[in-house]
Design a protein around this motif. Structure first.
Motif, PDB file in Angstrom:
ATOM      1  N   PHE A  26       0.888  -1.194   0.029  1.00  0.00           N
ATOM      2  CA  PHE A  26      -0.071  -0.041   0.165  1.00  0.00           C
ATOM      3  C   PHE A  26       0.877   1.300  -0.042  1.00  0.00           C
ATOM      4  O   PHE A  26       2.026   1.374   0.489  1.00  0.00           O
ATOM      5  N   ARG A  27       0.439   2.410  -0.436  1.00  0.00           N
ATOM      6  CA  ARG A  27       0.939   3.677  -0.164  1.00  0.00           C
ATOM      7  C   ARG A  27       0.493   4.304   0.970  1.00  0.00           C
ATOM      8  O   ARG A  27      -0.863   3.919   1.162  1.00  0.00           O
ATOM      9  N   SER A  28       1.201   4.902   1.767  1.00  0.00           N
ATOM     10  CA  SER A  28       0.785   5.297   3.051  1.00  0.00           C
ATOM     11  C   SER A  28      -0.451   6.474   2.854  1.00  0.00           C
ATOM     12  O   SER A  28      -0.187   7.192   1.761  1.00  0.00           O
ATOM     13  N   PRO A  29      -1.745   6.625   3.531  1.00  0.00           N
ATOM     14  CA  PRO A  29      -2.000   5.804   4.461  1.00  0.00           C
ATOM     15  C   PRO A  29      -3.040   4.805   4.054  1.00  0.00           C
ATOM     16  O   PRO A  29      -3.934   4.603   4.768  1.00  0.00           O
ATOM     17  N   GLN A  30      -3.088   4.344   2.856  1.00  0.00           N
ATOM     18  CA  GLN A  30      -3.957   3.321   2.196  1.00  0.00           C
ATOM     19  C   GLN A  30      -4.502   2.216   3.047  1.00  0.00           C
ATOM     20  O   GLN A  30      -5.616   1.946   3.357  1.00  0.00           O
ATOM     21  N   GLY A  31      -3.356   1.546   3.704  1.00  0.00           N
ATOM     22  CA  GLY A  31      -3.457   0.272   4.475  1.00  0.00           C
ATOM     23  C   GLY A  31      -4.422   0.733   5.570  1.00  0.00           C
ATOM     24  O   GLY A  31      -5.232  -0.023   6.022  1.00  0.00           O
ATOM     25  N   GLU A  32      -3.951   1.778   6.268  1.00  0.00           N
ATOM     26  CA  GLU A  32      -4.705   2.044   7.614  1.00  0.00           C
ATOM     27  C   GLU A  32      -6.317   2.545   7.395  1.00  0.00           C
ATOM     28  O   GLU A  32      -7.133   2.151   8.135  1.00  0.00           O
ATOM     29  N   ILE A  33      -6.366   2.913   6.193  1.00  0.00           N
ATOM     30  CA  ILE A  33      -7.802   3.573   6.068  1.00  0.00           C
ATOM     31  C   ILE A  33      -8.703   2.172   5.519  1.00  0.00           C
ATOM     32  O   ILE A  33      -9.736   1.916   5.894  1.00  0.00           O
ATOM     33  N   VAL A  34      -8.142   1.093   4.828  1.00  0.00           N
ATOM     34  CA  VAL A  34      -8.908  -0.008   4.473  1.00  0.00           C
ATOM     35  C   VAL A  34      -9.066  -0.669   5.886  1.00  0.00           C
ATOM     36  O   VAL A  34     -10.181  -1.082   6.251  1.00  0.00           O
ATOM     37  N   GLN A  35      -8.255  -0.788   6.992  1.00  0.00           N
ATOM     38  CA  GLN A  35      -8.320  -1.357   8.165  1.00  0.00           C
ATOM     39  C   GLN A  35      -9.460  -0.709   8.843  1.00  0.00           C
ATOM     40  O   GLN A  35     -10.355  -1.402   9.397  1.00  0.00           O
ATOM     41  N   CYS A  36      -9.444   0.478   8.947  1.00  0.00           N
ATOM     42  CA  CYS A  36     -10.766   1.415   9.526  1.00  0.00           C
ATOM     43  C   CYS A  36     -11.870   0.986   9.007  1.00  0.00           C
ATOM     44  O   CYS A  36     -12.811   0.881   9.665  1.00  0.00           O
ATOM     45  N   LEU A  37     -12.162   0.927   7.722  1.00  0.00           N
ATOM     46  CA  LEU A  37     -13.259   0.581   7.090  1.00  0.00           C
ATOM     47  C   LEU A  37     -13.853  -0.605   7.345  1.00  0.00           C
ATOM     48  O   LEU A  37     -15.107  -1.033   7.511  1.00  0.00           O
ATOM     49  N   LEU A  38     -12.811  -1.677   7.247  1.00  0.00           N
ATOM     50  CA  LEU A  38     -13.255  -3.111   7.707  1.00  0.00           C
ATOM     51  C   LEU A  38     -13.564  -3.145   9.119  1.00  0.00           C
ATOM     52  O   LEU A  38     -14.223  -4.126   9.360  1.00  0.00           O
ATOM     53  N   GLU A  39     -13.272  -2.324  10.032  1.00  0.00           N
ATOM     54  CA  GLU A  39     -13.618  -2.413  11.403  1.00  0.00           C
ATOM     55  C   GLU A  39     -14.602  -1.642  11.543  1.00  0.00           C
ATOM     56  O   GLU A  39     -15.390  -1.413  12.711  1.00  0.00           O
ATOM     57  N   GLN A  40     -15.523  -1.044  10.466  1.00  0.00           N
ATOM     58  CA  GLN A  40     -16.603  -0.477  10.564  1.00  0.00           C
ATOM     59  C   GLN A  40     -16.809   1.027  11.153  1.00  0.00           C
ATOM     60  O   GLN A  40     -17.706   1.053  11.974  1.00  0.00           O
ATOM     61  N   ARG A  41     -15.675   1.682  11.270  1.00  0.00           N
ATOM     62  CA  ARG A  41     -15.606   2.982  11.748  1.00  0.00           C
ATOM     63  C   ARG A  41     -15.887   4.116  10.647  1.00  0.00           C
ATOM     64  O   ARG A  41     -15.456   3.913   9.643  1.00  0.00           O
ATOM     65  N   ASP A  42     -16.497   5.091  11.180  1.00  0.00           N
ATOM     66  CA  ASP A  42     -16.651   6.346  10.596  1.00  0.00           C
ATOM     67  C   ASP A  42     -15.053   6.964  10.057  1.00  0.00           C
ATOM     68  O   ASP A  42     -14.193   6.924  10.975  1.00  0.00           O
ATOM     69  N   ALA A  43     -15.033   7.815   8.828  1.00  0.00           N
ATOM     70  CA  ALA A  43     -13.598   8.308   8.529  1.00  0.00           C
ATOM     71  C   ALA A  43     -13.927   9.334   7.704  1.00  0.00           C
ATOM     72  O   ALA A  43     -14.836   9.463   6.911  1.00  0.00           O
ATOM     73  N   LEU A  44     -13.042  10.427   7.738  1.00  0.00           N
ATOM     74  CA  LEU A  44     -12.819  11.488   6.958  1.00  0.00           C
ATOM     75  C   LEU A  44     -11.487  11.530   6.103  1.00  0.00           C
ATOM     76  O   LEU A  44     -10.543  11.695   6.812  1.00  0.00           O
ATOM     77  N   ILE A  45     -11.524  11.459   4.835  1.00  0.00           N
ATOM     78  CA  ILE A  45     -10.255  11.067   4.119  1.00  0.00           C
ATOM     79  C   ILE A  45      -9.935  12.215   3.151  1.00  0.00           C
ATOM     80  O   ILE A  45     -10.604  12.433   2.276  1.00  0.00           O
ATOM     81  N   ILE A  46      -8.624  13.036   3.328  1.00  0.00           N
ATOM     82  CA  ILE A  46      -8.391  13.834   2.350  1.00  0.00           C
ATOM     83  C   ILE A  46      -6.802  13.715   1.841  1.00  0.00           C
ATOM     84  O   ILE A  46      -5.956  13.508   2.382  1.00  0.00           O
ATOM     85  N   MET A  47      -7.284  13.147   0.440  1.00  0.00           N
ATOM     86  CA  MET A  47      -6.101  12.754  -0.236  1.00  0.00           C
ATOM     87  C   MET A  47      -5.914  13.458  -1.433  1.00  0.00           C
ATOM     88  O   MET A  47      -6.772  13.623  -2.172  1.00  0.00           O
ATOM     89  N   PRO A  48      -4.636  13.885  -1.829  1.00  0.00           N
ATOM     90  CA  PRO A  48      -4.543  14.535  -3.209  1.00  0.00           C
ATOM     91  C   PRO A  48      -5.076  13.843  -4.392  1.00  0.00           C
ATOM     92  O   PRO A  48      -4.925  12.370  -4.240  1.00  0.00           O
ATOM     93  N   THR A  49      -5.536  14.537  -5.400  1.00  0.00           N
ATOM     94  CA  THR A  49      -5.972  13.751  -6.681  1.00  0.00           C
ATOM     95  C   THR A  49      -4.847  12.557  -7.090  1.00  0.00           C
ATOM     96  O   THR A  49      -3.555  13.193  -7.050  1.00  0.00           O
ATOM     97  N   GLY A  50      -5.339  11.670  -7.339  1.00  0.00           N
ATOM     98  CA  GLY A  50      -4.230  10.830  -7.823  1.00  0.00           C
ATOM     99  C   GLY A  50      -3.473   9.897  -6.799  1.00  0.00           C
ATOM    100  O   GLY A  50      -2.575   9.102  -7.010  1.00  0.00           O
ATOM    101  N   GLY A  51      -3.798  10.079  -5.545  1.00  0.00           N
ATOM    102  CA  GLY A  51      -3.389   9.312  -4.396  1.00  0.00           C
ATOM    103  C   GLY A  51      -3.915   8.184  -4.241  1.00  0.00           C
ATOM    104  O   GLY A  51      -3.507   7.297  -3.223  1.00  0.00           O
ATOM    105  N   GLY A  52      -4.877   7.533  -5.246  1.00  0.00           N
ATOM    106  CA  GLY A  52      -5.220   5.872  -4.930  1.00  0.00           C
ATOM    107  C   GLY A  52      -6.405   5.908  -3.823  1.00  0.00           C
ATOM    108  O   GLY A  52      -6.230   4.923  -3.093  1.00  0.00           O
TER     109      GLY A  52
END
Length: 483
Positions: A26-52
């Motif tokens: 993963f590119r950081s912080p993709q792995g942590e975001i995936v984990q967060c969503l798998l654990e069904q927690r709410d999230a607000l994600i700000i990533m530049p365009t093209g950041g995957g």
């Protein structure tokens, strides 16, 4: 989750990433975001365009049984993502107003049979009767709600896409129809949201203690330039000079209206360039053709409105010209972010009239129109607030009053009205206050950016809430730093 379980699930997640997309890491912080969503927690994600961004919500959706709903603003954006997923034989589908009848039927059938993992919808389609009814079926398992390009909620939610402001009531309403103890996460993804916009997104969506992932938009390879032009003719000549100096390089020219786009594309064709005008008024087929020609390289550049670009990925786009400056800083960052996604040097040029606008009043008029429109909508919302029943539903209000749905959205954004579910409102008496000025403030920010003598990247980082990173920044490659 104990340490062993956590690391083994990390292994499983990585294995899936490798299996579906062929990436080993993963590119950081993709792995942590995936984990967060798998654990069904709410999230607000700000990533530049093209950041995957899309992998972050597609992967958890594909790893769970049940459905993930992706709310997306543009047809082109949904179609590109779903097409990619289908090519990998993954259970994804989309619904919007342009979907042919037969395909629509098949998708609704797949939804009922629970054979989908990802369903892409616009906010309006999500809240349409046939779709809503099916989503409320108790046996349909819904894991989460993803809001892609969440800045659109802030930019358009109280002006012309009022369904956005009702999305906060979707989760509580759906949970009422599901078995007790059901969990449903909400995650909002965007490349651009300043602190005010983040607050609005959080409030409107009713995010519950969201985990926040914020990457700043700075791109060392992207050179920002602003150039003053004195007359409409000089504006065209500067554009011509810029393109001629970059033979064969792929780019985008942004204009603000459909008419501007068509006029400019015609003029550029006369100058011998292979180009086309792209806007929301084209048929889906025409849009696809233009996208394909640009992605495939047979069209060097496209003259486009903001309808082009979201979700369309061309890593070697070398330049972006704003023939007319956008009205909002968030639009600007979105649009310049289309250039240089491959990490190699890229240029973003914005052409602006000199401040008096004496010989070229276009920019001034456009800004003025924007502010006046916002004020007009706010006035009509206030007038309507005295005619509305103390409680009612959006369908009957829209039927009775032109722009009724927008007025409800504006009254909601100023706290004069509450949604009791996605379709019904309750007026809150004694709260008669003028509507929020978020977009007029944001428009002023854009003007300040165009006039600043400071490092442009430093200004942008400050405006988007990355004060620490902005502190000592001098990018060394924007027009102000190079002077």
């Amino acid at each position: 989750m104990n340490h062993q379980a956590a690391s083994s699930s990390r292994e499983t997640i990585r294995a899936q990433l490798q299996h579906i997309w062929g990436y080993s890491e993963f590119r950081s912080p993709q792995g942590e975001i995936v984990q967060c969503l798998l654990e069904q927690r709410d999230a607000l994600i700000i990533m530049p365009t093209g950041g995957g961004k899309s992998i972050c919500f597609q992967l958890p959706a594909l790893m769970q049984t049940g459905l993930t709903i992706v709310v997306s603003p543009l047809v082109a954006l949904m179609e590109n993502q779903v097409q990619e997923l289908r090519q990998r034989r993954l259970p994804a589908a989309l619904l919007h107003s342009e979907v042919p009848k037969q395909q629509r039927k098949q998708t609704l059938w797949a939804l009922e049979n629970q054979s989908l993992r990802l369903l892409y919808l616009s906010p309006e389609t999500l809240l349409s009767e046939p779709v809503w009814e099916r989503l409320c079926q108790p046996e349909l398992k819904i894991n989460g709600l993803i809001l892609d390009e969440a800045h659109c909620l802030v930019q358009w939610g109280d002006t012309f896409r009022p369904a956005y402001y009702r999305l906060g009531m979707v989760r509580p309403a759906l949970l009422q129809s599901k078995p007790e103890g059901t969990k449903m996460a909400i995650a909002a993804f965007t490349a651009t949201a300043n602190p005010d916009a983040q607050k609005t997104i959080q409030q409107v969506l009713r995010l519950q203690q969201p985990e926040s992932f914020r990457l700043n938009p700075y791109r060392a390879n992207l050179h920002l330039n602003v150039q003053v032009v004195w007359t409409p003719r000089q504006r065209r000549q500067q554009l011509l000079k810029f393109i001629q100096a970059r033979p064969g390089q792929t780019g985008l020219v942004y204009v603000r209206t459909r008419r501007d786009g068509e006029t400019l594309a015609e003029w550029l064709l006369q100058q011998g360039f292979q180009t086309a005008a792209y806007h929301a008024g084209l048929s889906p087929d025409e849009r696809r053709q233009i996208e394909k020609a640009w992605l495939g390289g047979s069209t060097q550049f496209v003259v486009c409105t903001c309808a082009f670009g979201m979700g369309i990925d061309k890593p070697n786009c070398r330049w972006v010209v704003h023939f007319h400056a956008p009205l909002l800083l968030s639009e600007y960052v979105q649009e310049v972010g289309r250039a240089g996604r491959d990490g190699k040097p890229a240029t973003a040029l914005t052409l602006i009239s000199e401040t008096t606008g004496f010989l070229d009043p276009d920019d001034k008029q456009r800004r003025q129109f924007f502010v006046e429109q916002a004020q007009k909508q706010q006035r009509s919302a206030q007038a309507l607030s005295h005619k509305l029943p103390p409680q009612g539903n959006v369908v009957s209000v829209s039927r009775e009053f032109k722009e009724g749905a927008i007025a409800l959205s504006l009254l909601n954004s100023t706290g004069q009205l509450e949604w009791s579910d996605p379709f019904h409102y309750v007026m809150k008496p004694g709260n008669d206050q003028p509507a929020g000025q978020t977009n007029t403030h944001a428009a002023k920010q854009m003007t300040d950016y165009l006039k600043t003598k400071d490092c442009r990247w430093r200004f942008l980082l400050g405006a988007f809430g990355f004060a620490l990173e902005a502190t000592n920044l001098r990018c060394g490659h924007c027009d102000n730093c190079c002077r």
